[in-house]
Each structure stands twice: as structure tokens, then as C-alpha cells.
Design a protein around this motif. Structure first.
Motif, mmCIF file in Angstrom:
data_model
loop_
_atom_site.group_PDB
_atom_site.id
_atom_site.type_symbol
_atom_site.label_atom_id
_atom_site.label_comp_id
_atom_site.label_asym_id
_atom_site.label_seq_id
_atom_site.Cartn_x
_atom_site.Cartn_y
_atom_site.Cartn_z
ATOM 1 N N PRO A 6 0.811 -1.233 0.000
ATOM 2 C CA PRO A 6 0.000 0.000 0.000
ATOM 3 C C PRO A 6 0.835 1.269 0.000
ATOM 4 O O PRO A 6 0.500 2.237 -0.683
ATOM 5 N N ILE A 33 2.157 1.860 -3.531
ATOM 6 C CA ILE A 33 1.141 2.393 -4.438
ATOM 7 C C ILE A 33 0.927 3.880 -4.172
ATOM 8 O O ILE A 33 0.775 4.683 -5.107
ATOM 9 N N ARG A 34 0.914 4.272 -2.911
ATOM 10 C CA ARG A 34 0.821 5.699 -2.607
ATOM 11 C C ARG A 34 2.005 6.448 -3.215
ATOM 12 O O ARG A 34 1.857 7.555 -3.730
ATOM 13 N N LEU A 39 -0.363 -8.000 -2.091
ATOM 14 C CA LEU A 39 -1.220 -7.271 -3.027
ATOM 15 C C LEU A 39 -2.593 -7.923 -3.093
ATOM 16 O O LEU A 39 -3.614 -7.228 -3.106
ATOM 17 N N LEU A 43 -6.013 -5.784 -2.009
ATOM 18 C CA LEU A 43 -7.143 -5.621 -2.921
ATOM 19 C C LEU A 43 -8.413 -6.228 -2.329
ATOM 20 O O LEU A 43 -9.514 -5.696 -2.497
ATOM 21 N N ARG A 45 -7.829 -1.889 0.933
ATOM 22 C CA ARG A 45 -6.829 -0.855 1.198
ATOM 23 C C ARG A 45 -6.337 -0.286 -0.125
ATOM 24 O O ARG A 45 -5.967 0.879 -0.222
ATOM 25 N N LEU A 46 -6.316 -1.131 -1.140
ATOM 26 C CA LEU A 46 -6.091 -0.722 -2.525
ATOM 27 C C LEU A 46 -7.361 -1.025 -3.307
ATOM 28 O O LEU A 46 -8.031 -2.025 -3.038
ATOM 29 N N ARG A 67 -9.405 -1.063 -7.267
ATOM 30 C CA ARG A 67 -9.328 -1.101 -8.735
ATOM 31 C C ARG A 67 -10.623 -0.512 -9.262
ATOM 32 O O ARG A 67 -11.720 -0.983 -8.929
ATOM 33 N N THR A 107 -5.314 0.817 -10.448
ATOM 34 C CA THR A 107 -5.208 0.439 -9.039
ATOM 35 C C THR A 107 -4.613 1.621 -8.294
ATOM 36 O O THR A 107 -3.538 2.118 -8.660
ATOM 37 N N HIS A 149 -4.443 3.671 -4.118
ATOM 38 C CA HIS A 149 -4.681 3.543 -2.688
ATOM 39 C C HIS A 149 -6.092 4.023 -2.384
ATOM 40 O O HIS A 149 -6.581 4.993 -2.976
ATOM 41 N N TYR A 166 -8.690 7.353 -3.726
ATOM 42 C CA TYR A 166 -9.798 7.135 -4.657
ATOM 43 C C TYR A 166 -10.787 8.294 -4.672
ATOM 44 O O TYR A 166 -11.147 8.797 -5.749
#
Length: 391
Positions: free
Chosen positions: A30, A33-34, A63, A67, A71-72, A74, A84, A86, A90
């Protein structure tokens, strides 16, 4: 003090540093991704391969878990395609994208042909999201809900259904391995729900998106920001005008264009070494700029970005695309568009060995096999193809 000027090579190194492509980072998924902002994700395997390129160690089950527990997430976001991101990003991203998504999805001829209007969507969207609130719904279940609430005679066709799912603030719900998603489509309502009616929320969301974009992809021009999100430049300019104290302005030496950046963001020296990488299909770094030459030489663009928009998995050599690759059952096939020295081929072989092992561990050594037809199309006459040993 004069305006800082950056060469094309310095911009390349800034992108690589912020995208964790100069050195693999020791970050949890996570956080990573941030850091890199967003991963284009219409092919389920690509975020996994993208993170494999950026993290060490990378445990793909983390991951999967991120998902699954959202926390993540799509969802359809920038460039009206699946990303995808964080979960914390969103809501502002979706609010920033509202005008673009509304115009493109509800203005699409496939939606208009259904007989539904944007006003109809405004009326039935809240109860539709209630129906999918914390409860995963398949695409078929969402269609049944629409039939029940709108009447069978006015239920939109499959194309219109797709436009509605792209527009509605829905997260894709994982459907299983090896890459968390497959051809089945399931959804859950975004939580919290973004505002789709407040212009102030859209404006503030865009400022957040610009900050985050520059953190992960800057320095960049107004045209770059507009391309990354598929947002009109006039909206980008208005957002920048509202945040002058937050940003630093620079200049590109080769074009003279004004660049914007976050003060203190990484900008390595242009002679910083960049190791070879086997980049995922649709890797975000190739799609985040109006001028894709930052990483993708213009003469190679037609070989990498195909006419229908497919962006092939690429070889990154010294920070620039030098060819394409595809996974085979027992090897990685690499095609270099120009001659590469032996030491570069050796480094690519090391990467290929590790990547093949990773794909095999996920029980899918050939995730991009449906795109093999592109390798039958013409490639540069200077190309060299090698099967890189994986053991």
C-alpha cells in the motif's frame, strides 16, 4: 535566482526515481502504491509485474490481501480506464475525474441509444449504490437490479451497461487468482462515496490529483497533467492558478516549456545509472505524459503502442524503451529494437530469470498470451530477438 532548467535526460531520471525504477524499494505494497500514485490495471497481471519491478522483496500475496480488504482499489479513473490506487486517493481522484467520466460515459452513443438520460442516472444511482453497498454484486446482478427498477423495456443493452459501470463510483471486487481479477466482473460501491454533484469537490479533487501526479511523475507540463488524467487543459490551468505557493516552476531545456513540480521532490543527476527492467504491459510510465519521449523514443512508439491502444511489455535500458518482451512457457522472449552490448543482455537475462520464476510461482507463466498476435506484425529491421534462459 534564475529558473532551474532540466534536460530531457534529467526528466527521465526524475521519473525513474519517483517510480522506484532506479532501485527496488523496501516498501509495503500500500505504501508503494501511494508512492507511485497509480498503476494502470486493465490487465490483471500488470500491477503485479509493475510492483515486481519496483519492490524488493515483493510478496504478491500482500497485493492480493490489500485488494481484497480494499486498502487498494481497482476502478475506472484516469484516462477513463482501470487503475489500481490507494483507497485514500480514490475519493479525490474520482471527484477530479467526475466531469470527464460523466461526459464520456453518459454522452457515449451506446448509452444514449438506451433511451436513458443523465437525469435518469442521477435518480437511480443512489439506490443502485445502496444495492452494492458492502455487498459484492456481479455484473449480471446489477443488470437484474436495473431491469427491476427501470422496467425491462427500457433496460439498457450490454454496451450501455458497461458505460454505467464505468461511470458509477464502483470498485472492482476480486474474483480469484492468480491475479485477483479475471474476465468475470463483480463490484462493490465505493466507500466513502465521492461527491458527483459538487463543483467545489471536483475542483479540490483536481488539485489533489495534480499534487499526487507531480509527486509520482513530475516535473511535468500542463499538457502532461492533462494527458495523464484526460482532463481539459483549461481545468488544469485553473487548478494551478489556485495553488501557486505550493508548486515550483522549472524549464525544459530542449523545448523551453514550463514545468511544474513539488518543492523538494527527487530530481537525481542525469548521469545516475538506470538498471534494465522488463516493464509490465500498459506500464503507467509510458502513458503519463503528453510527450512520451521521456521514456519511449518516438521512432519506437508505433511498435510499442499499437493502433487499438495496446501498450506492449517493454525492455527498459538506460531508462528508455529499447524493445519488447513476452513470456513463454519456459523462457522470456526479448526483442531489442537496436543492438545491445553483452553486459546489457546479461543484465536482462538476470531480470528474466527472476521474472519467469515469479510468474511460475503465480501459476501463470504466460499472462499476456492473448496479445501474441502483435509479435507477428513488423518490427524494426534492426531488431534482435533472443530467448533469455530462465534457469
Amino acid at each position: 535566482m534564475g529558473t532551474t532548467k532540466l534536460t530531457a535526460r534529467a526528466l527521465n531520471r526524475a521519473t525513474l526515481a519517483r517510480q522506484l525504477l532506479l532501485n527496488r524499494a523496501e516498501l509495503d505494497v500500500p505504501t508503494a502504491i501511494r508512492h507511485i500514485v497509480a498503476l494502470q490495471a486493465q490487465h490483471p497481471a500488470s500491477p503485479y509485474i509493475a510492483l515486481w519491478n519496483r519492490l524488493s522483496p515483493f510478496d504478491p500475496t500482500t497485493l492480493d490481501a490489500a485488494l481484497t480488504d480494499h486498502r487498494l482499489v481497482r476502478a475506472t479513473l484516469m484516462r477513463i480506464t482501470v487503475h489500481t490506487v490507494h483507497a485514500d486517493d480514490y475519493t479525490p481522484f474520482r471527484e477530479a475525474m467526475e466531469p470527464t467520466l460523466r461526459g464520456s460515459r453518459l454522452g457515449d452513443p451506446r448509452f444514449r441509444a438506451s433511451g436513458l438520460t443523465a437525469a435518469d442516472v442521477d435518480a437511480f444511482l443512489p439506490p443502485l449504490l445502496d444495492h452494492a453497498d458492502r455487498t459484492v454484486r456481479t455484473a449480471a446482478e446489477l443488470r437484474t437490479w436495473l431491469e427491476d427498477h427501470l422496467g425491462y423495456a427500457t433496460t439498457p443493452d450490454t454496451g450501455a451497461h458497461r458505460m454505467l459501470r464505468h461511470y458509477a463510483p464502483l470498485w472492482h471486487a476480486p474474483t480469484g487468482g492468480p491475479w485477483s481479477f479475471d474476465t468475470r466482473q463483480s463490484y462493490v460501491a465505493a466507500s466513502p462515496r465521492p461527491s458527483l454533484t459538487d463543483p467545489d469537490a471536483a475542483a479540490e479533487g483536481l488539485r489533489t490529483l495534480i499534487r499526487r501526479y507531480l509527486q509520482g511523475f513530475g516535473p511535468a507540463t500542463i499538457a502532461d497533467m492533462a494527458q495523464f488524467a484526460l482532463i481539459p487543459q483549461r481545468r488544469i490551468k485553473a487548478a494551478l492558478a489556485a495553488m501557486p505557493e505550493e508548486l515550483e516552476t522549472l524549464q525544459a531545456t530542449d523545448t523551453g516549456q514550463t514545468l511544474y513540480d513539488i518543492p523538494g521532490a527527487p530530481r537525481p543527476l542525469e548521469d545516475t545509472p538506470a538498471p534494465p527492467r522488463l516493464m509490465a504491459m500498459w506500464d503507467s510510465t509510458l502513458l503519463a505524459y503528453a510527450d512520451r519521449g521521456r521514456l519511449l523514443p518516438p521512432e519506437y512508439r508505433k511498435y510499442v503502442t499499437r493502433m487499438n491502444g495496446d501498450v506492449l511489455p517493454t525492455l527498459l535500458v538506460d531508462g528508455h524503451v529499447a524493445g519488447i518482451w513476452r513470456p513463454q512457457a519456459d523462457s522470456i522472449e526479448a526483442t531489442a529494437f537496436h543492438p545491445l552490448p553483452t553486459e546489457t543482455w546479461n543484465a536482462l537475462t538476470e531480470e528474466a530469470t527472476a521474472l519467469h520464476a515469479f510468474l511460475t510461482t503465480r501459476s501463470d507463466p504466460t499472462p499476456y498470451r492473448r496479445y501474441d498476435h502483435w509479435w507477428t506484425k513488423p518490427l524494426p529491421t534492426t531488431s534482435e530477438t533472443r530467448l533469455l534462459p530462465t534457469d
